[in-house]
Design a protein around this motif. Structure first.
Motif, PDB file in Angstrom:
ATOM      1  N   ASN A 161      -5.028   2.761   9.230  1.00 57.74           N
ATOM      2  CA  ASN A 161      -5.202   3.951   8.404  1.00 57.74           C
ATOM      3  C   ASN A 161      -3.955   4.823   8.433  1.00 57.74           C
ATOM      4  N   VAL A 178       0.849  -1.185   0.000  1.00 65.12           N
ATOM      5  CA  VAL A 178       0.000   0.000   0.000  1.00 65.12           C
ATOM      6  C   VAL A 178       0.889   1.240   0.000  1.00 65.12           C
ATOM      7  N   GLN A 179       0.382   2.301  -0.593  1.00 66.71           N
ATOM      8  CA  GLN A 179       1.131   3.554  -0.622  1.00 66.71           C
ATOM      9  C   GLN A 179       1.019   4.282   0.720  1.00 66.71           C
ATOM     10  N   SER A 235       5.920   3.817  -1.785  1.00 68.38           N
ATOM     11  CA  SER A 235       5.427   4.467  -2.993  1.00 68.38           C
ATOM     12  C   SER A 235       6.143   3.918  -4.215  1.00 68.38           C
ATOM     13  N   GLY A 293      -2.240   5.303   2.825  1.00 67.69           N
ATOM     14  CA  GLY A 293      -3.308   4.361   2.515  1.00 67.69           C
ATOM     15  C   GLY A 293      -3.771   3.566   3.722  1.00 67.69           C
ATOM     16  N   SER A 294      -4.689   2.640   3.463  1.00 63.72           N
ATOM     17  CA  SER A 294      -5.284   1.826   4.524  1.00 63.72           C
ATOM     18  C   SER A 294      -5.264   0.350   4.152  1.00 63.72           C
TER      19      SER A 294
END
Length: 113
Positions: A85, A12-13, A113, A16-17
């Motif tokens: 989160n 996930v970036q 990322s 993000g969650s």
């Protein structure tokens, strides 16, 4: 026989969650004290959330995740969840659930990322 199986990890970036789940068998989650831990490469395993049994969910959190992570129980599914989160690169780790001396196999969370 107690068994814990984590799922929901992934890539996930930042910002993000993800939602992790820990499916339990051999005992009742609602009656148990359970915990989420994580272990980053080269670091010791860290306790990040403790979830207490009872009618309602009560959890305590490590300062590193407080305000961003929420642990909860799904009594119908007999499972423990961890909603994460605003993820940061430093949250990258293998995440484990635990009940007493029993551990799941872990699920990898990578924030990049």
């Amino acid at each position: 026989q107690v068994q814990l199986v984590e799922s929901g990890g992934g890539l996930v970036q930042p910002g993000g969650s993800l939602r992790l789940s820990c499916a339990a068998s051999g005992f009742t989650v609602s009656n148990s004290v359970m915990a989420w831990h994580r272990q980053a490469p080269g670091k010791q395993r860290e306790l990040i959330a403790t979830v207490y049994g009872g009618v309602t969910t009560y959890a305590t959190y490590a300062d590193s995740v407080k305000g961003r992570f929420t642990a909860s129980r799904d009594n119908f599914k007999n499972a423990l969840s961890l909603q994460m989160n605003n993820l940061k690169p430093e949250d990258t780790a293998v995440y484990f659930c635990r009940r007493g001396a029993e551990w799941g196999q872990g699920t990898q969370v990578t924030v990049s990322s």
